[in-house]
Design an enzyme around this catalytic site. Structure first.
Site, PDB file in Angstrom:
ATOM      1  CE1 TYR A   1       0.318   1.807   4.294  1.00  0.00           C
ATOM      2  CE2 TYR A   1       0.678  -0.543   4.574  1.00  0.00           C
ATOM      3  CZ  TYR A   1       0.779   0.748   5.053  1.00  0.00           C
ATOM      4  OH  TYR A   1       1.337   0.986   6.285  1.00  0.00           O
ATOM      5  CB  CYS A   2       1.463   4.023  -1.813  1.00  0.00           C
ATOM      6  SG  CYS A   2       0.184   4.175  -3.068  1.00  0.00           S
ATOM      7  CE  LYS A   3      -1.716  11.831   0.745  1.00  0.00           C
ATOM      8  NZ  LYS A   3      -1.171  13.168   0.524  1.00  0.00           N
TER       9      LYS A   3
END
Length: 119
Positions: A77-79
């Site tokens: 995941y990222c932002k």
């Protein structure tokens, strides 16, 4: 009741997009490598419990990813989902077998009220 049957149908190492609700179940029921590909600054502001921070923008990103277990499921995941989508492609090319990508990233996870950790 939430069913994850679709998440287990992996073909050609293609990443599967999962919702925060599906991810929560995966984290509880499977042994996954949880990888946060945001910057260290973003990570320090809040992260999902047990996440390993591997900065997508780091010059050693690919080398760091290669150190992970290709046979064990990996959840990235990222932002917002952009960096993790790019990371998923890199993981596919590197030969990882089961790749999950959090739909909407950390922002959606946090917005939906799921637990976050902070330093």
């Amino acid at each position: 009741m939430l069913i994850l049957a679709g998440c287990e149908q992996f073909t050609d190492n293609q990443a599967k997009i999962v919702t925060p609700e599906e991810m929560q179940i995966l984290l509880q029921n499977e042994r996954v490598q949880l990888v946060d590909v945001r910057t260290p600054e973003e990570y320090n502001d809040g992260y999902i419990e047990n996440a390993i921070n591997i900065d997508f923008y780091s010059p050693t990103f690919v080398e760091d990813i290669e150190k992970l277990d290709k046979e064990q499921p990996i959840l990235v995941y990222c932002k917002s989902g952009r960096r993790s989508a790019k990371c998923s492609k890199i993981l596919e090319e590197a030969g990882f077998k089961k790749i999950y990508d959090l739909k909407g990233g950390f922002s959606t996870w946090k917005f939906k009220g799921f637990k976050i950790e902070s330093k």
